[in-house]
Design an enzyme around this catalytic site. Structure first.
Site, PDB file in Angstrom:
ATOM      1  N   THR A  37       0.887  -1.161   0.115  1.00  0.00           N
ATOM      2  CA  THR A  37      -0.219  -0.103   0.191  1.00  0.00           C
ATOM      3  C   THR A  37       0.809   1.298  -0.005  1.00  0.00           C
ATOM      4  O   THR A  37       1.652   1.383   0.807  1.00  0.00           O
ATOM      5  CB  THR A  37      -0.926   0.132   1.279  1.00  0.00           C
ATOM      6  OG1 THR A  37      -1.664   1.277   1.201  1.00  0.00           O
ATOM      7  CG2 THR A  37      -0.317  -0.004   2.491  1.00  0.00           C
ATOM      8  N   VAL A  38       0.504   2.042  -0.941  1.00  0.00           N
ATOM      9  CA  VAL A  38       1.510   3.375  -1.315  1.00  0.00           C
ATOM     10  C   VAL A  38       0.996   4.271   0.360  1.00  0.00           C
ATOM     11  O   VAL A  38       1.771   5.154   0.655  1.00  0.00           O
ATOM     12  CB  VAL A  38       1.092   4.222  -2.164  1.00  0.00           C
ATOM     13  CG1 VAL A  38       1.289   3.591  -3.428  1.00  0.00           C
ATOM     14  CG2 VAL A  38      -0.600   4.674  -2.181  1.00  0.00           C
ATOM     15  N   ASP A  39      -0.120   4.189   1.013  1.00  0.00           N
ATOM     16  CA  ASP A  39      -0.457   5.044   2.125  1.00  0.00           C
ATOM     17  C   ASP A  39       0.492   4.337   3.249  1.00  0.00           C
ATOM     18  O   ASP A  39       0.487   5.301   4.223  1.00  0.00           O
ATOM     19  CB  ASP A  39      -1.909   4.610   2.642  1.00  0.00           C
ATOM     20  CG  ASP A  39      -2.799   5.280   1.602  1.00  0.00           C
ATOM     21  OD1 ASP A  39      -2.425   6.196   0.997  1.00  0.00           O
ATOM     22  OD2 ASP A  39      -4.030   4.553   1.224  1.00  0.00           O
ATOM     23  N   MET A  55      -1.792  11.430  -1.979  1.00  0.00           N
ATOM     24  CA  MET A  55      -2.828  10.569  -1.430  1.00  0.00           C
ATOM     25  C   MET A  55      -2.443  10.398  -0.052  1.00  0.00           C
ATOM     26  O   MET A  55      -1.343  10.854   0.584  1.00  0.00           O
ATOM     27  CB  MET A  55      -2.525   8.982  -2.059  1.00  0.00           C
ATOM     28  CG  MET A  55      -2.877   9.124  -3.497  1.00  0.00           C
ATOM     29  SD  MET A  55      -2.683   7.748  -4.441  1.00  0.00           S
ATOM     30  CE  MET A  55      -3.504   7.857  -6.047  1.00  0.00           C
ATOM     31  N   TYR A  81      -2.324   9.515  -9.878  1.00  0.00           N
ATOM     32  CA  TYR A  81      -2.047   8.439 -10.287  1.00  0.00           C
ATOM     33  C   TYR A  81      -0.581   8.428 -10.591  1.00  0.00           C
ATOM     34  O   TYR A  81       0.339   7.505 -10.541  1.00  0.00           O
ATOM     35  CB  TYR A  81      -2.559   7.663 -11.486  1.00  0.00           C
ATOM     36  CG  TYR A  81      -3.895   7.364 -11.139  1.00  0.00           C
ATOM     37  CD1 TYR A  81      -4.477   7.300  -9.805  1.00  0.00           C
ATOM     38  CD2 TYR A  81      -4.770   6.769 -12.085  1.00  0.00           C
ATOM     39  CE1 TYR A  81      -5.825   6.613  -9.636  1.00  0.00           C
ATOM     40  CE2 TYR A  81      -6.068   6.079 -11.901  1.00  0.00           C
ATOM     41  CZ  TYR A  81      -6.486   6.117 -10.642  1.00  0.00           C
ATOM     42  OH  TYR A  81      -7.811   5.832 -10.456  1.00  0.00           O
ATOM     43  N   LEU A  82       0.086   9.573 -10.842  1.00  0.00           N
ATOM     44  CA  LEU A  82       1.351   9.604 -11.202  1.00  0.00           C
ATOM     45  C   LEU A  82       2.543   9.437 -10.111  1.00  0.00           C
ATOM     46  O   LEU A  82       3.104   8.772 -10.452  1.00  0.00           O
ATOM     47  CB  LEU A  82       1.699  11.074 -11.634  1.00  0.00           C
ATOM     48  CG  LEU A  82       0.946  11.877 -12.707  1.00  0.00           C
ATOM     49  CD1 LEU A  82       1.286  13.135 -12.987  1.00  0.00           C
ATOM     50  CD2 LEU A  82       1.425  11.091 -14.072  1.00  0.00           C
ATOM     51  N   GLN A  83       1.897   9.597  -8.959  1.00  0.00           N
ATOM     52  CA  GLN A  83       2.782   9.472  -7.704  1.00  0.00           C
ATOM     53  C   GLN A  83       2.949   7.733  -7.443  1.00  0.00           C
ATOM     54  O   GLN A  83       4.013   7.393  -7.196  1.00  0.00           O
ATOM     55  CB  GLN A  83       2.282   9.812  -6.498  1.00  0.00           C
ATOM     56  CG  GLN A  83       1.141   9.558  -6.006  1.00  0.00           C
ATOM     57  CD  GLN A  83       0.483  10.154  -4.901  1.00  0.00           C
ATOM     58  OE1 GLN A  83       0.698  10.970  -4.009  1.00  0.00           O
ATOM     59  NE2 GLN A  83      -1.057  10.888  -5.459  1.00  0.00           N
ATOM     60  N   ARG A  84       1.970   6.996  -7.833  1.00  0.00           N
ATOM     61  CA  ARG A  84       2.015   5.643  -7.495  1.00  0.00           C
ATOM     62  C   ARG A  84       2.441   4.759  -8.658  1.00  0.00           C
ATOM     63  O   ARG A  84       2.705   3.439  -8.613  1.00  0.00           O
ATOM     64  CB  ARG A  84       0.795   5.114  -6.940  1.00  0.00           C
ATOM     65  CG  ARG A  84      -0.450   4.744  -7.840  1.00  0.00           C
ATOM     66  CD  ARG A  84      -1.518   4.595  -7.283  1.00  0.00           C
ATOM     67  NE  ARG A  84      -2.644   4.001  -8.359  1.00  0.00           N
ATOM     68  CZ  ARG A  84      -3.975   3.895  -7.912  1.00  0.00           C
ATOM     69  NH1 ARG A  84      -4.359   4.329  -6.752  1.00  0.00           N
ATOM     70  NH2 ARG A  84      -4.836   3.704  -8.665  1.00  0.00           N
TER      71      ARG A  84
END
EC number: 2.7.1.90
Length: 421
Positions: A142-144, A190, A297-300
């Site tokens: 998870t990116v979070d 995010m 979405y660019l970040q992930r």
């Protein structure tokens, strides 16, 4: 007894390195072909199992599977679909058993975040509730960065690197133009309930004069007047102000600054638009010229600037999941354990799915400065190792990354019945 096959699936929002975990699962299973047969991948996550849409990964070449390590997004398709409780929808679980039996599946690897680990835990209970033997291992993603127990989550390090670099570069742009143009720049990142990604933006600056001048965390109640006063102060002191804002920034009463008024498939409030909302506040109250951007979405998806630490850890979690299964462990998730000491080292541990499911790890209060707008040195020491190193993908002659696109051939269906989602 015949060798059991495995089912692997990706769930939730994808990352720059989730395919590295898939690579770890498939390559490790292939290296143990005397114990694990075919690895079937769910077409669009757990939905693929319910619909009997199983991708036969044995038809993919060794080279293409290896290329997953440097390819972003979800190679097999992901989903936001949460299994209901057994008592609420027994039919879903009966369908899973039907599909698993039809394809001789005895191993289940589910790659995702908190809601996904809840699904993995529910599947692990099939043996007890319905008498079907299934070894179930969660694979963290998870990116979070909000899964409990694990020091950090695969996917986060690369997002953190992207946000830190983007903040640094955008700040240089704003600073060069602030005399006669833009004074305020706001980057929305995010993070629904946990401000880890926003905190990563803080790595771009070393002291109060360097951007970001303000970080907005979900863990700190948003105060409009305090925020505007800080923006104004930064512009007057330094000539410009850079803000990194978590999409989950919220008022003291729990209302999101950017509540879109809708729910997602997991029942969470749909967020989006905190950057323009903040920019409008700045315009109305202070009149400064501004720009804002949404990393979205660019970040992930930014595999081109992924953290080498993150790639290594993502692959290791997939590899460990298969090794755990072969060792007879069940209903657990491999985790990253940070070793004590001055130099960053990590090892692999494990956590029970029953305790991981549906839990969120928020930013510790001692990672946030007393004014609520920045990160502490302790937070910086935690974050910096996670963005270290580069793991560039190979590049085509046209200058673009060379990412793999799998054939994703579906296995022949063996059941005569279908299943509606």
């Amino acid at each position: 007894m015949s060798i059991k096959n495995a089912f692997y699936a990706q769930s939730g929002g994808v990352t720059a390195v989730i395919n590295a975990s898939a690579c770890g699962v498939i390559e490790t299973a292939r290296a143990n072909s005397d114990k694990i047969g075919t690895v079937y991948a769910g077409h669009n996550g757990i939905i693929g199992a319910l619909r009997e849409e199983l991708i036969d990964t044995s038809l993919e070449s060794k080279e293409d599977i290896a290329a997953l390590r440097h390819t972003p997004s979800g190679a097999f398709g992901s989903c936001r679909y949460k299994l209901k409780n057994f008592e609420e929808n027994k039919r879903e679980y009966e369908r899973l058993i039907e599909v698993f039996q039809a394809h001789n599946i005895g191993y289940f690897f589910y790659n995702g975040g908190g809601d996904s680990q809840d699904t993995a835990y529910k599947v692990s209970q099939l043996s007890e509730k319905m008498g079907y033997p299934i070894t179930c291992i969660g694979v963290p993603k998870t990116v979070d960065n909000d899964l409990p127990f694990t020091d950090n989550c695969p996917g986060f390090g690369s997002v953190a690197k992207y946000v830190a670099i983007s903040t640094q570069e955008a700040a240089m742009d704003i600073q060069s133009m602030c005399e006669s143009s833009t004074k305020v720049f706001i980057l929305e990142v995010m993070g629904r309930h946990a401000g880890w990604i926003a905190a990563a933006g803080g790595l771009a600056g070393k002291d109060a004069s360097e951007a970001p001048h303000i970080i907005l965390f979900p863990e700190v109640a948003f105060d409009r007047e305090k925020f505007l006063a800080r923006v104004d102060d930064s512009v007057k002191k330094y000539g410009y102000c850079v803000v990194v804002a978590s999409e989950g920034a919220q008022y003291e009463d729990g209302r999101f600054v950017a509540d879109a008024g809708q729910k997602d498939a997991f029942g969470h409030t749909q967020l989006g638009g905190v950057a323009p909302a903040l920019a409008n506040m700045v315009k109305q109250a202070l009149g400064y010229k501004y720009h804002w951007a949404v990393a979205d979405y660019l970040q992930r998806a930014a595999r081109h600037i992924a953290s080498a630490t993150d790639v290594d850890q993502a692959y290791a979690m997939g590899k460990a999941a298969v090794e755990f299964a072969l060792e007879g462990r069940n209903a657990v998730m491999p985790i990253i354990v940070r070793e004590p000491g001055e130099h960053y080292k990590w090892t692999i541990g494990e956590a029970p799915l029953s305790q991981v499911a549906n839990q969120e790890k928020k930013m510790p209060i001692h990672y946030i400065t007393d004014d609520g707008f920045g990160i502490t040195e302790e937070c910086r020491r935690y974050l910096e190792p996670l963005i270290r190193g580069e793991d560039y993908p190979p590049y085509e002659h046209n200058g673009l990354p060379k990412y793999v696109k799998l054939k994703n051939t579906l296995a022949e269906k063996k059941l005569s019945t279908s299943f509606d989602i």
